[in-house]
Enzyme design. Structure first.
Site, PDB file in Angstrom:
ATOM      1  N   LYS A 130      43.520  50.712  49.622  1.00 42.52           N
ATOM      2  CA  LYS A 130      43.832  51.756  48.648  1.00 42.52           C
ATOM      3  C   LYS A 130      44.110  53.085  49.353  1.00 42.52           C
ATOM      4  CE  LYS A 130      43.206  49.576  44.686  1.00 42.52           C
ATOM      5  NZ  LYS A 130      43.717  48.228  44.920  1.00 42.52           N
TER       6      LYS A 130
HETATM    7  C1  LIG Z   1      44.626  48.641  38.805  1.00 37.78           C
HETATM    8  C2  LIG Z   1      43.384  48.135  39.483  1.00 37.78           C
HETATM    9  N1  LIG Z   1      42.241  48.072  38.795  1.00 37.78           N
HETATM   10  C3  LIG Z   1      41.100  47.656  39.373  1.00 37.78           C
HETATM   11  C4  LIG Z   1      41.062  47.276  40.693  1.00 37.78           C
HETATM   12  C5  LIG Z   1      39.785  46.757  41.249  1.00 37.78           C
HETATM   13  O1  LIG Z   1      39.303  47.453  42.347  1.00 37.78           O
HETATM   14  P1  LIG Z   1      38.388  46.756  43.437  1.00 37.78           P
HETATM   15  O2  LIG Z   1      39.239  45.858  44.252  1.00 37.78           O
HETATM   16  O3  LIG Z   1      37.803  47.900  44.201  1.00 37.78           O
HETATM   17  O4  LIG Z   1      37.315  46.004  42.701  1.00 37.78           O
HETATM   18  C6  LIG Z   1      42.228  47.337  41.467  1.00 37.78           C
HETATM   19  C7  LIG Z   1      42.258  47.042  42.900  1.00 37.78           C
HETATM   20  O5  LIG Z   1      42.275  46.057  43.460  1.00 37.78           O
HETATM   21  C8  LIG Z   1      43.427  47.762  40.838  1.00 37.78           C
HETATM   22  O6  LIG Z   1      44.569  47.805  41.520  1.00 37.78           O
END
Ligand SMILES: Cc1ncc(COP(=O)(O)O)c(C=O)c1O
Length: 374
Positions: A184
């Protein structure tokens, strides 16, 4: 070439990252150590809100926010079908039903014009996703939500650092949620996430839910989860935060240059099958380009061409949520959200990170041109 190059960033930050990590190893407070508190303060200041609650991932943050609002069985949450699985997944895991509205074909974010007709007496929140690094139309969405007395939870997992009319993603509604997954824009060296709000009572609730619903040691007035951010990840993020503003600028510059190079490369092509759509920034918005995503015909041909030329690509996302097998029972069929469905068949992301050189960009666009015209 890397799709996302984390090694170059580490070479740049080797000393401060190592020093920060070493400091944690020396003090030994691996859970909710001083770095977590310091990070939350700095992130809240950066976003421009009163409270930041760090958490174990950008998935858990969504669940924590939904739980804090008491959203569960019988409730509906309006969201976008064109997102990473976590958005819809956490709504379902909380016990509620995701109600999708289609997206704006230019920004790929929820189309505010379609929200009102999706609201029912069961609607308890709107969860817009700020996809690819550009905020959803938070003002328009917020105005609708206020009329109906429901909160807006921004899924800003991809947009941390993006601006919306001079204000920052995650600080544009009742709650903002982001992810620090390594790839990210602000990435840890493992999973992490954070919630942002100006509401003190809500922040307290989210903090408690993050630790098993505990208000004081071993007293649990409500259910929660184990959703804390590791001190080691907070240490890494603190070191990265020092250069984040500069990296956000680099992302904007590289994104703009991609747009110019691609537009120029295809300018003389009159065949509509040889057109490549580049990201559109709505007025007043910036993008952190968590993904630099173009739109094209014959995607699999182009993907193969890129691969043959040594350029990695990815598809974010090939199947909209309402068509995912896991949601088949609750979802709607093919044709329900035509804009999201068309986008999922046509989008392709190119290598993107703040250390992508001009020469590498030129090479990517050359490969794109050859692959499209092959
Ligand atoms: C739009 C969106 N929501 C939620 C997430 C979830 O984040 P994480 O991977 O930190 O759990 C992500 C990332 O992967 C995402 O791109």
């Amino acid at each position: 070439m890397d799709f996302i190059d984390l090694k170059t960033q580490y070479q740049r930050l080797r000393e401060p990252v190592n020093a920060r990590i070493q400091n944690v190893l020396d003090h030994g407070q691996y859970v909710l150590g001083a770095e977590v508190v310091e990070l939350e303060q700095r992130l809240a200041d950066y976003v421009g809100v009163a409270h930041c609650v760090s958490a174990s991932s950008g998935t858990d943050t969504l669940l924590i926010a939904l739980m804090a609002y008491g959203i569960g069985r019988g409730d509906e949450v309006i969201t976008s079908p064109f997102t990473f699985i976590a958005t819809g997944e956490m709504i379902v895991l909380a016990g509620a039903t995701p109600v999708y509205v289609d997206i704006d074909p230019r920004t790929y974010n929820m189309d505010p014009a379609l929200i009102e007709s999706a609201i029912t007496p069961r609607t308890k929140a709107i969860m817009p996703v700020s996809l690819y690094g550009q905020c959803a139309d938070m003002e328009a969405i917020g105005a609708i939500a206020r009329r109906h007395g429901i909160p807006v939870i921004e899924d800003g997992a991809q947009s941390f650092g993006a601006e919306y009319h001079g204000r920052r993603s995650c600080g544009l509604s009742e709650v903002g949620s982001t992810s620090f997954f390594p790839s990210k824009p602000l990435g840890a060296y493992g999973d992490g996430g954070a919630l942002f709000t100006n509401d003190e009572a809500l922040a307290k609730l989210m903090r408690e839910i993050r630790v098993h619903g505990q208000d004081r040691r071993y007293n649990h007035p409500r259910l929660g989860i184990n959703g804390r951010l590791d001190t080691l990840q907070a240490a890494v993020l603190l070191a990265k935060l020092d250069i984040f503003a500069e990296e956000v600028q680099a992302r904007a510059r590289i994104g703009a240059r991609y747009g110019e190079l691609i537009t120029e490369a295809f300018a003389r092509e009159s065949d509509p099958a040889r057109r490549v759509g580049v990201p559109y920034l709505a007025p007043g918005r910036t993008s952190v380009y968590a993904q630099y995503t173009v739109e094209l015909d014959e995607r699999s041909k182009v993907e193969q061409g890129m691969k043959a030329r040594g350029i990695p690509t990815a598809v974010h996302y090939p199947v909209p949520l309402h068509l995912q097998p896991v949601f088949a029972a609750t979802g709607r069929g093919v044709g329900s959200f035509p804009v999201a469905e068309a986008a999922s068949a046509r989008v392709m992301s190119l290598p993107m990170h703040p250390y992508l050189s001009e020469a590498q960009q030129t090479q990517v666009v050359q490969a794109l041109y050859e692959s499209v015209c092959a």
